[in-house]
Design an enzyme around this catalytic site. Sequence first.
Site, short mmCIF file in Angstrom:
data_model
loop_
_atom_site.label_atom_id
_atom_site.label_comp_id
_atom_site.label_asym_id
_atom_site.label_seq_id
_atom_site.Cartn_x
_atom_site.Cartn_y
_atom_site.Cartn_z
N ASP A 147 -4.25 0.19 -2.12
CA ASP A 147 -5.07 -0.11 -1.02
C ASP A 147 -6.08 0.82 -0.96
O ASP A 147 -6.40 1.82 -1.65
CB ASP A 147 -4.68 -0.57 0.18
CG ASP A 147 -3.89 0.68 0.55
OD1 ASP A 147 -4.03 1.69 0.19
OD2 ASP A 147 -3.28 0.30 1.80
N GLU A 189 2.64 -8.10 6.53
CA GLU A 189 1.80 -7.95 5.51
C GLU A 189 0.53 -8.73 6.05
O GLU A 189 -0.73 -8.53 5.68
CB GLU A 189 2.18 -8.23 4.08
CG GLU A 189 3.10 -6.99 3.64
CD GLU A 189 2.40 -5.52 3.66
OE1 GLU A 189 1.17 -5.65 3.33
OE2 GLU A 189 2.88 -4.80 3.79
N TYR A 237 -1.87 -8.21 -4.19
CA TYR A 237 -1.33 -7.03 -3.15
C TYR A 237 -0.06 -7.40 -2.38
O TYR A 237 0.67 -6.67 -2.25
CB TYR A 237 -2.48 -6.63 -2.50
CG TYR A 237 -2.15 -5.58 -1.26
CD1 TYR A 237 -2.44 -4.15 -1.89
CD2 TYR A 237 -1.91 -5.88 -0.08
CE1 TYR A 237 -2.13 -3.08 -1.01
CE2 TYR A 237 -1.38 -4.98 0.73
CZ TYR A 237 -1.36 -3.40 0.53
OH TYR A 237 -1.13 -2.46 1.23
#
Length: 309
Positions: free
Chosen positions: A152, A49, A134
């Site tokens: 996103d 990520e 996120y």
Amino acid sequence: MTDTESPPEPSFPDDLEAVRTALIEWYEDDHRDFPWRRTDDPYAILVSEVMSQQTQLGRVVEAWEAFLERWPTTAELAAADRADVVGFWTDHSLGYNNRAKYLHEAAAQIEAEYGGEFPETPAELQELMGVGPYTANAVASFAFNNGDAVVDTNVKRVLYRAFDVPDDDSVFEDAANDLMPAGRSRVWNNGIMELGGVACGQTPRCDEAGCPWREWCSAYETGDFTAPDVPTQPSFEGSRRQFRGRIISTLKEYNELELDRLGPRIRVDYAPDGEYGREWLEGLLADLADEELVELDRDGESVVARLRR
């Protein structure tokens, strides 16, 4: 719409279960095979990520595999020299070097504060250095199947086109969570992001990619594939980000350099008193020093820069 008006409601189909089933079956039938999708190791997923932020996924695969081969656990990453971690980041062109610093610090947190065990909820994961909402939600979803809906740019584009979700961040989040089936954040978030990346890009490929939502999609019905503006990356060539990366690479090679020896190695038109001279270079170094990536030693007018260890 005035400040007192609420944004319009999304146009969800009546049969949300059919919508959910169609997406999950489409994803499970065929999707891009990124290696981090084959693991539920939270450390490996966190690395993916962080690396994937504003970096094309195809370029991340090799770096991700090399990173985990070198530092396969949080314990080994925490014990590593931070300069080596930052140097790896630069060598693999992974963007902002402070991400490497934060990843290193997060690994140290997990070892020192959590006994080497990852926290499992989005709220707990946000306590880690450099982990925002996120990323925390993505790790909770993909490692522990314990997240909210991921939102996103790709997901926003899908929701805007398919179900007329208005361009409002809070509405996007509410709509995404309303759509996601309970207890299935891992497959759902992977699926809807895959849909946005493969079928519903800026140039849609509805039929070619076999989009599972064509029968319900407003854009497919009307032919209007407009979507919220997609933020564009500033040009890397000639950017401060490029020169910051060159500084890290050069100091990794030379260990330490005085400004007027460092400058010409950063850009060929460096001139001590010119537009791209000491003042310009010190500005870049000051940013890197604030991020604890470099150290500066001053002795009168002489300044020596080195990677912080």
